[in-house]
Design a protein around this motif. Sequence first.
Motif, PDB file in Angstrom:
ATOM      1  N   GLY A 256     -19.314 -37.999  25.850  1.00 57.45           N
ATOM      2  CA  GLY A 256     -20.202 -37.696  24.742  1.00 57.45           C
ATOM      3  C   GLY A 256     -19.580 -37.867  23.383  1.00 57.45           C
ATOM      4  O   GLY A 256     -20.268 -37.797  22.360  1.00 57.45           O
ATOM      5  N   VAL A 257     -18.274 -38.093  23.317  1.00 53.09           N
ATOM      6  CA  VAL A 257     -17.555 -38.236  22.052  1.00 53.09           C
ATOM      7  C   VAL A 257     -16.876 -39.600  22.029  1.00 53.09           C
ATOM      8  O   VAL A 257     -16.172 -39.966  22.979  1.00 53.09           O
ATOM      9  CB  VAL A 257     -16.524 -37.105  21.869  1.00 53.09           C
ATOM     10  N   PHE A 258     -17.090 -40.331  20.969  1.00 50.76           N
ATOM     11  CA  PHE A 258     -16.443 -41.641  20.828  1.00 50.76           C
ATOM     12  C   PHE A 258     -15.035 -41.456  20.279  1.00 50.76           C
ATOM     13  O   PHE A 258     -14.814 -40.741  19.301  1.00 50.76           O
ATOM     14  CB  PHE A 258     -17.251 -42.528  19.873  1.00 50.76           C
ATOM     15  N   ILE A 259     -14.069 -42.097  20.924  1.00 53.82           N
ATOM     16  CA  ILE A 259     -12.672 -42.062  20.500  1.00 53.82           C
ATOM     17  C   ILE A 259     -12.260 -43.485  20.135  1.00 53.82           C
ATOM     18  O   ILE A 259     -12.397 -44.413  20.933  1.00 53.82           O
ATOM     19  CB  ILE A 259     -11.741 -41.526  21.609  1.00 53.82           C
ATOM     20  N   ASP A 260     -11.761 -43.652  18.940  1.00 53.46           N
ATOM     21  CA  ASP A 260     -11.349 -44.976  18.474  1.00 53.46           C
ATOM     22  C   ASP A 260      -9.988 -45.329  19.066  1.00 53.46           C
ATOM     23  O   ASP A 260      -8.944 -44.927  18.565  1.00 53.46           O
ATOM     24  CB  ASP A 260     -11.273 -44.999  16.939  1.00 53.46           C
TER      25      ASP A 260
END
Length: 546
Positions: free
Chosen positions: A250-254
């Motif tokens: 659910g969380v985008f990590i670059d």
Amino acid sequence: MTKKQTTTITILSIIAFILALMVSDRLWFRLDLTKNRAYTISKVSRNLHREIPEPVNITYFLSNKLRTVLPAPGEIEDTLREYAAHSRGKIRLTVRDPMNVGLTSVEELGLQARQVPVVEQDQQSLITVYSGIIIEYLDRMEVLPFVISTDTLEYDLTSRIRSMINETERWIGVIAGDSFRQWREDFGYLNMTLGEAGYRVRLIAAGEEIPDNTPALFVLGGVEELDEWALYRIDRYIQLGGKVLFAAKGVFIDTVYGSAEARHQNDLGLLEMIASYGALIRQELVLDRNALTLQYQTRTQSGAMQIRITRYPLWIGIQGNSGNMRHPVSSNFSGIDLFWASPVELHPPLGVEAMPLFTTSQEGWLMRETFYTSPDVSYVLELEAAQTKGEHVLGASLTGIFPSFFRGAPKPVREGSEEELPDMPENTRESRILVIGDVDFATNMMQARHNLDFLLRAADWLANDDDVIGIRSRQPQAGRFDKIADPAIRAAAMSFAQILNVVVMPILVIVAGFVFAQFRKKRAAVPLNTVTTTEETKSEEKKNDL
């Protein structure tokens, strides 16, 4: 005993010995005291003869030189002979030296040569050897190009023999949903492992038609890129009884530019569709004391660059005891490593059975509001630890008849395209779904083979090979070096080991030496006293006689 009886017993003994040699290939006994009988083939493999209508020929091409260098070829040959011994003549084994066949002919069959270092007469050199297996059934053939371990040998043999007998091809569909990840580059380890296990991988582009006969489908990522058209294809495949593994967070990590900046995912519908099946992937991050180590570069106050190694709670090392022992995929598995994972909440609809696969430890917690991923200031990572501490589900299994995500909604259309999507099936079939709150665990970021083993188990279970999964569960496991992750418990264990080895053991050796010395001194004194007493007794007897 007469001479005739002796001769008769001798002749009968020789005959019995010869008969025992003649049936030795059909009799097999092995004393296996390992956990799960890891070095004895399983009941599934022993009963293969019931499924084999025509003989299966196994040829083990082994260089004679390799026998003298490594013990593994002997173990491999023992396993193959065990297959033949339990097959009641349905599996025939031949062991051949490639030198007697011709190296060119062997390589044409698909076997691979390897170079192995050997030391002869104080000189080290490289020798070229073969250790490959060819399985033949009727006009079909499977090749294990190079085998140097028995770790996955039973799995490889049984799964391939079954596929050849049933005339089924082991293949799996894959949708790599994120455009910034390429299958062969970012999922290279997974691609190689599936190939080694006998799976043919078919890449399916987002929105492309999914063949109805696809045994299993991996959907890796795609939260911000899979539109309604692509989701409709996946949903229809599930309604037809298709089996899917969803790996999403659910969380985008670059991770492309290495900044590891975090933000909420802009969901185009994938997370919502998975939630409708019974597994809600929350837009949060999970942390745990059972953390992996992170090596990163930082700058000191003086401006110099230095390398730091620290425990990073956002990289979670799930231990084997955190797996659900009642599920074939997570039963007796050695764990799994997750990177910036999201928690999974189970809310199964009517007719769907939901089951957690693995969880964090009791020391897990959540990061729900401000996402901070830098390891430099550790206390910031624990701002919400007190309020959210406890076990959190990170992987789940769903089984049953799933409601269609597009029920009652018009079929999606693509702008500028005249293609029309097919209708949903009238009769929905039972299906299987696995949901993992992470994508990076399947990429080349993985630090150990635990993840690959789990993904292979998942592929087998989705393809309904439940008993084959049991073979992998019985394989010997080396365990994890980071099993004790809690700093306090780890420090206590280290202190106990130091005291035991540095203080207690030397004292026990000294005490044992002193005890043995006293015992030997007493034993040495006993004969002397006895002799003296005997001489005194004889002297007294002489006096009495006089």
